[in-house]
Design a protein around this motif. Structure first.
Motif, short mmCIF file in Angstrom:
data_model
loop_
_atom_site.label_atom_id
_atom_site.label_comp_id
_atom_site.label_asym_id
_atom_site.label_seq_id
_atom_site.Cartn_x
_atom_site.Cartn_y
_atom_site.Cartn_z
N GLY A 134 9.36 3.92 -12.60
CA GLY A 134 8.45 3.36 -13.60
C GLY A 134 7.57 2.24 -13.10
N PHE A 135 7.63 1.92 -11.82
CA PHE A 135 6.85 0.81 -11.28
C PHE A 135 5.38 1.21 -11.11
CE2 PHE A 135 10.87 -0.90 -10.84
CZ PHE A 135 10.91 -2.11 -10.18
N SER A 136 4.50 0.22 -11.18
CA SER A 136 3.08 0.49 -10.97
C SER A 136 2.79 0.71 -9.49
CB SER A 136 2.25 -0.69 -11.47
OG SER A 136 2.43 -1.83 -10.64
N LEU A 137 1.60 1.25 -9.23
CA LEU A 137 1.21 1.51 -7.85
C LEU A 137 1.20 0.24 -7.02
CD1 LEU A 137 0.00 3.26 -5.58
CD2 LEU A 137 -2.26 2.84 -6.59
N TRP A 138 0.67 -0.85 -7.58
CA TRP A 138 0.55 -2.08 -6.81
C TRP A 138 1.92 -2.68 -6.53
CZ3 TRP A 138 -3.63 -2.70 -4.32
CH2 TRP A 138 -4.84 -2.21 -4.84
N HIS A 139 2.84 -2.59 -7.50
CA HIS A 139 4.20 -3.07 -7.25
C HIS A 139 4.85 -2.26 -6.12
CE1 HIS A 139 4.32 -4.89 -11.51
NE2 HIS A 139 4.20 -5.85 -10.61
N LYS A 140 4.65 -0.95 -6.16
CA LYS A 140 5.21 -0.10 -5.12
C LYS A 140 4.59 -0.40 -3.76
CE LYS A 140 6.60 3.88 -7.94
NZ LYS A 140 6.45 5.33 -8.18
N ALA A 141 3.29 -0.69 -3.75
CA ALA A 141 2.61 -1.00 -2.49
C ALA A 141 3.17 -2.27 -1.87
CB ALA A 141 1.10 -1.14 -2.73
N VAL A 142 3.43 -3.28 -2.69
CA VAL A 142 4.00 -4.54 -2.19
C VAL A 142 5.40 -4.30 -1.65
CG1 VAL A 142 4.81 -6.83 -2.86
CG2 VAL A 142 2.60 -6.01 -3.68
N ILE A 143 6.20 -3.55 -2.39
CA ILE A 143 7.56 -3.25 -1.96
C ILE A 143 7.55 -2.48 -0.64
CG2 ILE A 143 9.63 -1.90 -2.52
CD1 ILE A 143 9.04 -2.57 -5.49
N LEU A 144 6.62 -1.52 -0.52
CA LEU A 144 6.52 -0.74 0.72
C LEU A 144 6.12 -1.62 1.89
CD1 LEU A 144 6.65 2.16 1.90
CD2 LEU A 144 4.19 2.32 1.47
N ALA A 145 5.18 -2.53 1.67
CA ALA A 145 4.74 -3.44 2.74
C ALA A 145 5.89 -4.33 3.20
CB ALA A 145 3.56 -4.29 2.26
N VAL A 146 6.66 -4.84 2.25
CA VAL A 146 7.82 -5.67 2.59
C VAL A 146 8.85 -4.85 3.37
CG1 VAL A 146 9.77 -6.95 1.65
CG2 VAL A 146 7.49 -7.26 0.68
N ALA A 147 9.07 -3.60 2.93
CA ALA A 147 10.03 -2.72 3.60
C ALA A 147 9.61 -2.44 5.04
CB ALA A 147 10.17 -1.41 2.82
N PHE A 148 8.32 -2.23 5.26
CA PHE A 148 7.83 -2.00 6.62
C PHE A 148 7.96 -3.26 7.47
CE2 PHE A 148 6.15 2.00 5.24
CZ PHE A 148 5.95 2.73 6.40
N GLY A 149 7.68 -4.42 6.88
CA GLY A 149 7.84 -5.67 7.61
C GLY A 149 9.28 -5.91 8.01
N LEU A 150 10.21 -5.64 7.11
CA LEU A 150 11.62 -5.80 7.43
C LEU A 150 12.06 -4.79 8.48
CD1 LEU A 150 13.10 -6.45 3.86
CD2 LEU A 150 12.85 -8.10 5.73
#
Length: 265
Positions: free
Chosen positions: A217-233
């Motif tokens: 149910g998350f928005s696209l922008w929330h998912k984009a931020v989460i994905l960016a953090v996941a890639f950084g980690l």
């Protein structure tokens, strides 16, 4: 998997597939090619072989974590970057599968193209031509064998298998051409790079699992931020793993690519 949307899936997946190669592996080749040519002209074969080992190692160490992320986090990546408008969830699933199949050959593709540069620096254009012709032939054979069972992903898998064959052949040819080339040492370093990338793969699988379970149910922008953090980690995990495994080439690669004067190695 049906063939519907297959051409677009192959095109988009190949664009994703080429991205880490173009950003990372091509940079490695650009950095090392002038020195390879200089060593070949001076006929310093031990030095030349050492630079070949370095180039293969650097290329692999740059590509392996990207390969791990494509295999484990392809679906979240495609969803964030592609899934909107007429591009639906079924298209995301197809593209993620095709990307995973392509990614199985990302390391061999990178090694093969670097070795092509090695032959060019030796003023040898016939060997890359023969390898390319053989690769296309093998690719066609694998495609015929896999597409009837797997559909569109089978074409990507055939590509990966073909480049695995010709990259292996290219390594053997380099070893025969350069007696100073330490193939065993290079393969050990590639294995260590694979071990350093394994935690990245596990992390990506965990992210993909949580993504499908909790982020619907998350928005696209929330998912984009989460994905960016996941890639950084994931990058931090890879660097930490490389340090634990004492892969000093990772640190040297980062320093060289970040140096303005990196061409003059």
């Amino acid at each position: 998997i049906p063939l519907t949307g297959g051409v677009s899936a192959l095109q988009y997946a190949f664009a994703f597939y080429m991205l880490p190669h173009g950003l990372l592996a091509v940079s490695v080749g650009t950095v090392l090619l002038p020195k390879l040519s200089e060593l070949a002209v001076s006929r310093d074969w031990p030095g030349f072989a050492s630079k070949v080992e370095q180039g293969i190692s650097w290329s692999a160490l740059a590509i392996l974590p990207a390969m791990a992320l494509y295999l484990s986090m392809g679906h979240p990546l495609v969803e964030v970057l592609m899934q909107r408008g007429r591009f639906g969830s079924s298209d995301t699933k197809l593209l993620a599968v095709v990307l995973a199949c392509y990614s199985l050959g990302l390391l061999s593709f990178t090694i093969y193209l670097f070795i092509n540069r090695v032959f060019y620096s030796l003023q040898d254009t016939k060997t890359p031509l023969a390898l390319n012709f053989s690769g296309n032939l093998v690719n066609s054979i694998f495609n015929l064998l896999t597409v009837s069972y797997l559909g569109v992903p089978g074409l990507a898998l055939g590509h990966a298998l073909a480049y695995t064959v010709i990259a292996t052949t290219a390594l053997i040819l380099v070893r025969r051409r350069l007696c100073c080339f330490r193939l065993g040492r290079t393969l050990i370093l590639l294995a260590k790079g694979g071990c350093a990338s394994l935690p990245v793969f596990v992390w990506g699988m965990a992210v993909s699992w949580a993504w499908s379970r909790y982020l619907e149910g998350f928005s696209l922008w929330h998912k984009a931020v989460i994905l960016a953090v996941a890639f950084g980690l994931a990058l931090m995990i890879y660097l930490a793993s490389a340090k634990v495994l004492a892969i000093g080439e990772v640190a040297s690669l980062i320093r060289r690519l970040g140096s303005k004067g990196s061409v003059a190695i």
